[in-house]
Write an enzyme that holds these catalytic residues in place. Structure first.
Site, PDB file in Angstrom:
ATOM      1  CD  GLU A  16      -3.018  -0.680   0.082  1.00 21.88           C
ATOM      2  OE1 GLU A  16      -3.311  -0.379  -1.096  1.00 21.88           O
ATOM      3  OE2 GLU A  16      -3.281  -1.796   0.564  1.00 21.88           O
ATOM      4  CG  HIS A  17      -0.341   4.851   0.749  1.00 24.09           C
ATOM      5  ND1 HIS A  17      -0.779   6.050   0.248  1.00 24.09           N
ATOM      6  CD2 HIS A  17      -1.359   4.366   1.500  1.00 24.09           C
ATOM      7  CE1 HIS A  17      -1.998   6.302   0.688  1.00 24.09           C
ATOM      8  NE2 HIS A  17      -2.382   5.278   1.444  1.00 24.09           N
ATOM      9  CD  GLU A 139      -7.952   7.698 -10.592  1.00 21.09           C
ATOM     10  OE1 GLU A 139      -8.162   8.285  -9.517  1.00 21.09           O
ATOM     11  OE2 GLU A 139      -8.067   6.467 -10.730  1.00 21.09           O
ATOM     12  CG  ASP A 151      -5.857   1.723  -7.533  1.00 20.77           C
ATOM     13  OD1 ASP A 151      -5.291   0.801  -6.929  1.00 20.77           O
ATOM     14  OD2 ASP A 151      -6.352   2.714  -6.969  1.00 20.77           O
TER      15      ASP A 151
END
Length: 342
Positions: A16-17, A139, A151
């Protein structure tokens, strides 16, 4: 004539991140997803009808993002025009089984599905990786969300039930076969999150500060010991430490999946959640409680998944114990709900 595009939701099993910090990530495609019908228009108008909203949005393709729910769709059509796939606007009809605010990449799925439909409409030759990169531009540049590429790649390339081990620096990837003995179960915490609310951007800026200090664009390549012993002030040091250790947890988790080593995989998930809670500070008390009870009630591993500040957890659960486990967890957390499993 209308053209169809589809993209699944995704759950990040671990990593994550770090997709905007040069690391390896391990997302999996879900059986839930988003379907788009696109009819090209010549008048520069974008209309968006979605099953989640009563209104039909009517926008100019030249509109900037303004926080409206239709922004991702408008941005995707703008990108499709830039790619030469549509000449003007488009009429869009959207059907989704991805819960909003869940952290399961509904916006990425929407943009990728629109671009896939536009590719068919314009008889484009772009590959799925190229469309994923284009979706990220929507995005980043149109919506102002400083996300990485994870994603978009996951929903553009991976098939439901598989995971993609993605090097976010090179975009090299391999498809991972998941353990047959266990399910990855996704539960919504009941706390809705939005990437555009500023906290995600704050974490991105904190990582940029750490990159400037160390003189690298890839925090994940740094040695955790060097970060921990550095003169970088908090919270930037902790943000960088999460990135370096999370990257290594992904590598350990991928090796464990290939070896069928559930214990090591579960341990990496638990360590990931602790790091997201303590070093990256993106968890919340309701999420921590849900993760803790998921483990106490029988999950081998559990962690917050997605950008944080709400959304979902993912738990690694033995298939034979899944239904009893799920009933116990949901009874203890009435605001939580089952979303999907891999």
């Amino acid at each position: 004539m209308a053209f169809a595009g589809y993209a699944p939701g995704r759950v990040n099993l671990i990593g994550e991140h770090i997709d905007y910090n040069g690391g390896m990530v391990l997302p999996a495609a879900l059986s839930i997803g988003l379907e788009v019908e696109l009819a090209p228009r010549t008048d520069g108008v974008v209309t968006v009808a979605a099953d989640s909203y009563d209104e039909v949005a009517r926008r100019s393709i030249d509109d900037g993002a303004n926080g409206h729910w239709s922004d991702p769709a408008v941005g995707a059509v703008r990108e499709a025009r830039a790619l030469g796939l549509v000449d003007g606007g488009a009429s869009l009809t959207i059907r989704s089984t991805i819960p909003q605010g869940s952290g399961l990449s509904s916006s990425a799925a929407l943009i990728v599905a629109i671009l896939k439909a536009a590719r068919d409409a314009g008889q484009g030759t772009q590959g799925d990786v190229e469309l994923a990169v284009a979706a990220r531009r929507v995005e980043n540049d149109y919506m102002g969300v400083p996300c990485g590429i994870m994603d978009q790649m996951a929903v553009a390339v991976a098939a439901p039930g598989t995971a993609i081990a993605l090097d976010t620096e090179s975009l090299d990837y391999e498809i991972a076969v998941l353990p047959q003995s266990h399910d990855f179960v996704v539960l919504h915490s009941g706390v809705t999150r939005k990437l555009a609310d500023g906290r995600y951007k704050e974490r991105k800026l904190e990582c940029d500060r750490a990159k400037a200090f160390f003189g690298t664009a890839n925090l994940c390549s740094l040695e955790p010991e060097d970060i921990a012993g550095s003169a970088l002030e908090e919270p930037y040091r902790s943000r960088a430490l999460h990135c370096a250790t999370e990257h290594r947890r992904v590598l350990a988790a991928l090796a464990a999946i290939k070896a069928g080593d559930i214990g090591t995989l579960a341990g990496a998930m638990a360590q990931s959640h602790a790091s997201m809670r303590d070093d990256f500070a993106v968890s919340l008390p309701p999420i921590d409680a849900l993760v803790a009870d998921a483990m106490t009630m029988g999950a081998d591993g559990a962690r917050l998944t997605g950008g944080g500040f709400g959304g979902c957890i993912v738990a690694l659960v033995d298939k034979g114990a899944r239904e009893d486990w799920l009933g116990s967890v949901l009874a203890a957390h009435p605001d939580a709900r089952f979303v999907a499993s891999v």
